[in-house]
Design a protein around this motif. Sequence first.
Motif, PDB file in Angstrom:
ATOM      1  N   ASP A  79      35.147  39.118  76.747  1.00  0.00           N
ATOM      2  CA  ASP A  79      33.876  38.445  77.021  1.00  0.00           C
ATOM      3  C   ASP A  79      32.948  39.361  77.802  1.00  0.00           C
ATOM      4  OD1 ASP A  79      34.352  38.223  79.737  1.00  0.00           O
ATOM      5  OD2 ASP A  79      34.733  36.071  79.712  1.00  0.00           O
TER       6      ASP A  79
ATOM      7  N   SER B  82      30.555  29.186  82.187  1.00  0.00           N
ATOM      8  CA  SER B  82      30.698  30.627  81.959  1.00  0.00           C
ATOM      9  C   SER B  82      29.324  31.278  82.110  1.00  0.00           C
ATOM     10  CB  SER B  82      31.232  30.876  80.546  1.00  0.00           C
ATOM     11  OG  SER B  82      30.214  30.595  79.601  1.00  0.00           O
TER      12      SER B  82
ATOM     13  N   ARG C  32      29.313  31.168  72.811  1.00  0.00           N
ATOM     14  CA  ARG C  32      30.052  32.345  72.318  1.00  0.00           C
ATOM     15  C   ARG C  32      29.087  33.358  71.687  1.00  0.00           C
ATOM     16  NH1 ARG C  32      33.985  29.582  70.087  1.00  0.00           N
ATOM     17  NH2 ARG C  32      33.061  29.529  68.022  1.00  0.00           N
TER      18      ARG C  32
ATOM     19  N   ASP D  14      27.166  35.065  74.417  1.00  0.00           N
ATOM     20  CA  ASP D  14      28.043  36.021  75.097  1.00  0.00           C
ATOM     21  C   ASP D  14      28.164  37.310  74.271  1.00  0.00           C
ATOM     22  OD1 ASP D  14      30.196  36.104  77.414  1.00  0.00           O
ATOM     23  OD2 ASP D  14      31.083  37.052  75.657  1.00  0.00           O
TER      24      ASP D  14
END
Length: 428
Positions: free
Chosen positions: A81, A192, A217, A220
């Motif tokens: 990540d 996150s 996602r 990211d």
Amino acid sequence: MAETARLNVDGKDLELPVLKGTIGPDVIDIGKLYAQSGAFTFDPGFTSTASCKSTITYIDGDEGVLLYRGYPIEQLAMEGDFLESCYLLLYGELPTAAQFEVFKRNITRHTMVHEQMTRFYQGFRRDAHPMSVMVAVVGAMSAFYHDSLDINDPRQREIAAHRMIAKMPTIAAMAYKYHVGQPFVYPRNDLSYAANFLHMCFAVPCEEYKVHPALARAMDRIFTLHADHEQNASTSTVRLAGSSGANPFACIAAGIACLWGPAHGGANEAALKMLEEIGSVDKIPAFIEKVKDKNSNVRLMGFGHRVYKNYDPRAKILQASAHEVFEALGVKDDPLLDVARALEKVALSDEYFIQRKLYPNVDFYSGIILRAMGFPTSMFTVLFALARTVGWISQWKEMIDDPAQKIGRPRQLYVGPAKREYVPVAKR
Ligand code: ACO
């Protein structure tokens, strides 16, 4: 290449050391050329000039390879990540589980900005481009965080680095909220890095906003893909600004200013505008003809790259991500994605583009994804700046750590008038 290269200047034989990297082309060291020959070298745009030694990022443009500290971008973006890549870029190695926990905590606990900074935004017109706000607010961080300005103190350098990585999403989201006239949303430490950013951009106080995991996602991944790209224009700007001893916030503000240009970070905005202008697949042939006409001054935006003379590996990942995002959003058909795919197909089979090794770059697909997520085009470069901050700061840190570092001061070939006498205005 041999250990040395020979150059004959004005009948004088010079022997220049040849430096070897881990991978990549050898480099002829011309550092003493002027002292030995009285001549400079000429390389506008630095097409053949290495400006520094670096251990951070490697690109093989012919093969379409991008490595952060040796790790392929595809693996980092798909299996890791963004914060892991941040650690890697900053410290040189992937973190252990314990190191990663500490790092994540440090970044997460620094996401809020000084409350007075929130009032700084009110000074801008609502219709100001968010990049102009970013240049100013990031530069102004040096007015708020005095305890991390001493570039000679490694701990202060580290704190400045953590602060910028942590606060950039907050600053960027506030630029967006101000732009659209909505209240600022404070960071949430339970989310996150990417999800927190999306939350700060799209949540409103009057209802709950849940970040879709597929969008987090994709966000990211976009951050990871943009985190560093060796000595590009904005990174070189950060290094040059930092070479004078300027504080890190000022240096990053300089990088943001450089990134704003349409030939650099502004290209995804330009690529999306171009796709919108083309509008439908049947208009592509006429557009391609215009691009190939040297008098038209029209370029296929999102195509071509100074370094990649092959498919940009980041574009490949984003092409796949675009599908994931559209699926998550329940978009069955997107005319712009259709135009992009058809345009890519036409360009990749056209002799003009093949001959010049012009392939899609990262900007070709990132704009389509960001637009689908709900970002206006004016925010695209802001997101790029957010992601690139870790690269800039890692490169800046590497430069300051280098004992051989000195102020950057290019030479020039002067072609202006030779010395002449001043003539008073009455006699001109
Ligand atoms: N469309 C049409 N022709 C192009 C394009 C393009 N996008 N890019 C380059 N060419 C042509 C040039 O006209 C030139 O042709 P010629 O030899 O017949 O004169 C040849 O290809 C070489 O072009 P240069 O401009 O010399 O290549 P350079 O390496 O300097 O340019 C750049 C790289 C600036 C990225 C260029 O390809 C471009 O303008 N692309 C569009 C903008 C863009 O997408 N930028 C994003 C870069 S990626 C990033 O910043 C993350």
